[in-house]
Enzyme design. Structure first.
Site, mmCIF file in Angstrom:
data_model
loop_
_atom_site.group_PDB
_atom_site.id
_atom_site.type_symbol
_atom_site.label_atom_id
_atom_site.label_comp_id
_atom_site.label_asym_id
_atom_site.label_seq_id
_atom_site.Cartn_x
_atom_site.Cartn_y
_atom_site.Cartn_z
ATOM 1 N N ARG B 232 88.025 44.256 6.946
ATOM 2 C CA ARG B 232 88.299 43.043 6.440
ATOM 3 C C ARG B 232 89.131 42.254 7.519
ATOM 4 N NH1 ARG B 232 85.423 43.088 2.994
ATOM 5 N NH2 ARG B 232 85.773 43.171 0.810
ATOM 6 N N GLU B 261 87.445 33.292 7.480
ATOM 7 C CA GLU B 261 85.851 33.073 7.269
ATOM 8 C C GLU B 261 85.769 31.845 6.502
ATOM 9 O OE1 GLU B 261 85.308 37.903 6.731
ATOM 10 O OE2 GLU B 261 84.055 36.411 5.571
ATOM 11 N N HIS B 279 79.979 37.982 8.297
ATOM 12 C CA HIS B 279 79.981 38.937 7.091
ATOM 13 C C HIS B 279 78.981 39.329 6.389
ATOM 14 C CE1 HIS B 279 83.442 40.079 3.941
ATOM 15 N NE2 HIS B 279 82.453 40.852 3.977
#
Lengths: 327, 313
Positions: B232, B261, B279
């Site tokens: 993460r 993000e 991602h």
């Protein structure tokens, strides 16, 4: 000064077709034992230089892109050994060497691991769209256009390796860890290998999702990946080339990629480097690389070690470290 | 089950959306102009939430959904689901472990190779027409480099297995030392970083692991070190990472995740030793389908009073 000349006389002559950039430690070891005859430094045409200065030279050092033709060999009557810094030997007139009993040594395994790593890297990039996603992010599109397109899973893919030599074996070992199933095509079946063997590339391609080329370029393998093989590989198929550009019929490959007849490609080599077919530039399922699979400082270091090792072996009448077997 | 209301937080999978629509009464959260109102209006119907790695189910949402019984997340990481609140309310939570392990591990290796061997930069070099003018510089060998893995769970182990095939010595840091492995254990992230060349983040995001890669760890990894993040964004102190990369105190980074993000620090855009992804950890056609099927299977199990397949709470 006279002493220098004497010392020089004891140094073994090595005909150098190209400059060879040594790391300092290797350079010292080289200069202590060998006297380079630098063809490339002379303003004379090569044949003239060789006829004048290299009549008693027994060894020639060349690179992968400097052809060693029968014409050139004729200017070297005392030649007994050619050492090339490449893995490939298709630039050397092997027939003439065989005729004259000239031994040939290449880069051996110095590059194998790096090439294998690179082949895996190219394959992952094509399947998982790494370069395309990286470009997407750098162009600031992620916040604007949202999530990027999906890629494809590597695990479970059927990988066909053409040429299971030292490079091909290292590729196989790596891809097995990713859950791929491996098959191969080679000049001859290898009894010590448990992977399924295919006697021709077409059948291998028909049963593979990914085709990886890691074999030598010879008369037999020239354009071995042709229209039929590409068709057998199919719409979802991926091709990775870390061998030589001419293993593939490049025009046909470009056509297939542009028209979506195969799924993608990772190419480190091309028929006419550094010219790369421009139609490939815009395809984001094609990863292009400027013939870099071998060049890391570590493999370069290993190569220099090997070159000097081969020279030392030759001049002490010992077996060459990386002789190219005559098959 | 057509009357069971299921809220999907974002359009992260067209296939999943379709399948949810077939079986349940689907509420598309992203289509609402006023989120709070939308939840209030439909709170009597919504009994399940389907979230993902970036849009989960927080305390506020849970508070507005009195009929919520289950959160079936389209991800393995649950840092965006308020697990404490769910436990309090007796809300079940499922995630999608195992089906995505291979893809995420593959991506970690893809990033390592792309960074060390400059594959993306090489592709740009060719397509910009630069090869005609000269050869690209040397890149760095991968095989044999020491790999340090933060978190030796399913994904961390899968990464280790792959890196092993490249002859890389493996070491790790985990909450506790694992007895069933030969890999070298280090009792802290700093010590791990000091003893490896490639640091891979593969652990869950919790309070303890927030910013686990900080200035101290970056310094310990050193100017030859590479950081790969498939965990993460908040595992790393992002501003520290950016300045380390810009100032050359790190040799490179491969990042699939970021603190905010889809915002990515622009100072990284011009660097050749960095690979930036949006991602995509488990973003393959094959795995997304498996994840979606698992989400559906968990929901169906719950509403049919059968055991959940992959319960986290």
């Amino acid at each position: 000064m006279a002493e220098d000349a004497e010392v020089r006389q004891h140094l073994h002559q090595v005909v150098m077709l190209r400059p060879f950039p040594y790391f300092p430690s290797h350079k010292e070891r080289f200069s202590k034992q060998f006297q380079p005859l630098n063809v490339f430094e002379s303003s004379e045409p090569a044949h003239l230089f060789l006829s004048t200065h290299a009549q008693s030279a027994r060894v020639l050092l060349c690179a992968g892109f400097t052809p060693v033709t029968s014409d050139m060999l004729r200017c070297l009557p005392s030649l007994q050994c050619i050492i090339t810094t490449s893995a490939g030997v298709e630039h050397i007139d092997l027939g003439e060497c065989r005729r004259r009993g000239i031994a040939v040594a290449n880069a051996g395994n110095a590059f194998s691991v790096d090439v294998a790593d690179y082949a895996v890297g190219l394959l992952l990039d094509v399947l998982r769209r790494i370069s395309a996603a990286d470009s997407y992010v750098r162009r600031g599109l992620w916040p604007v256009q949202g999530d990027f397109r999906l890629g494809h899973k590597l695990g479970g893919k059927r990988v066909g390796i053409v040429g299971l030599g030292s490079i091909g074996s290292e590729i196989a070992k790596r891809l097995e860890a990713f859950g791929c199933s491996i098959s191969y095509n080679s000049r001859r079946k290898k009894p010590s290998v448990s992977f399924p063997y295919y006697s021709n590339v077409y059948d291998l391609a028909a049963d593979s999702d990914v085709l990886i080329l890691s074999c030598a370029l010879t008369e037999e393998t020239f354009h071995m990946v042709n229209k039929d093989v590409l068709s057998a590989l199919g719409k979802e198929g991926i091709i990775i080339n870390v061998g030589r550009g001419a293993l593939i019929d490049e025009k046909e490959l470009v056509r297939c990629l542009v028209q979506g007849e195969i799924g993608g490609a990772g190419l480190d080599v091309f028929e006419k480097e550094p010219d790369v077919p421009k139609e490939l530039f815009a395809l984001d399922n094609v990863i292009l690389s400027p013939h870099r699979a071998v060049l890391t400082p570590e493999s370069f270091d290993a190569l220099q070690e090997l070159v000097i090792g081969n020279l030392e072996a030759f001049f002490s009448n010992k077996p060459l470290l990386s002789p190219v077997k005559d098959e | 089950m057509e009357t069971v209301g299921v809220l999907m937080t974002k359009p992260f999978s067209a296939y999943l959306e379709e399948e949810l629509d077939k079986r349940f009464k689907l509420f598309r959260f992203w289509e609402s102009s006023n989120r709070k109102e939308f939840l209030k209006e439909n709170s009597h119907l919504i009994r399940a939430v389907v979230g993902n790695a970036t849009a989960g189910c927080d305390a506020e949402m849970i508070g507005l959904l009195p009929k919520l019984e289950i959160v079936s997340n389209f991800s393995v990481g649950l840092d965006k689901v308020d697990l404490v609140k769910c436990k309090e309310r007796g809300i079940r939570v499922t995630n999608t472990p195992d089906v995505l392990t291979d893809d995420v591990a593959d991506l970690a290796l893809a990033l390592i190779l792309a960074v060390l061997r400059r594959i993306c930069a090489c592709d740009r070099y060719v397509t910009s027409g630069s090869w005609i003018n000269g050869n690209f510089k040397l890149t760095t060998k991968f095989s044999g480099k020491s790999v340090g893995i933060l978190g030796l769970g399913r994904i961390g182990s899968a990464i280790a297995k792959r890196a092993n095939a490249f002859g890389c010595p493996i070491s790790y840091y985990s909450r506790s030392e694992k007895s069933n492995t030969d890999y070298k254990y280090y009792p802290s992230a700093v010590e791990l970083a000091a003893n490896c060349e490639i640091l891979v983040i593969a652990c869950a995001l919790t309070e303890e692991t927030h910013h686990i890669v900080n200035r101290e760890v970056i310094d310990a990894l050193g100017p030859q070190g590479i950081i790969i993040n498939i965990g993460r964004g908040s595992h790393i102190d992002e501003p520290e990472l950016v300045s380390a990369l810009v100032e050359g105190r790190l040799a490179g980074a491969g990042l699939d995740v970021f603190e905010n993000e889809p915002q990515v620090p622009e100072q990284l855009f011009g660097l050749d030793n960095v690979v930036l992804l949006s991602h995509v950890g488990s973003d393959t056609v094959e795995t997304c389908k498996e994840m979606a099927d698992l989400v559906i299977a968990n929901l169906e199990a719950h509403f049919l009073n059968k055991p959940l397949l992959t319960p986290a709470v």
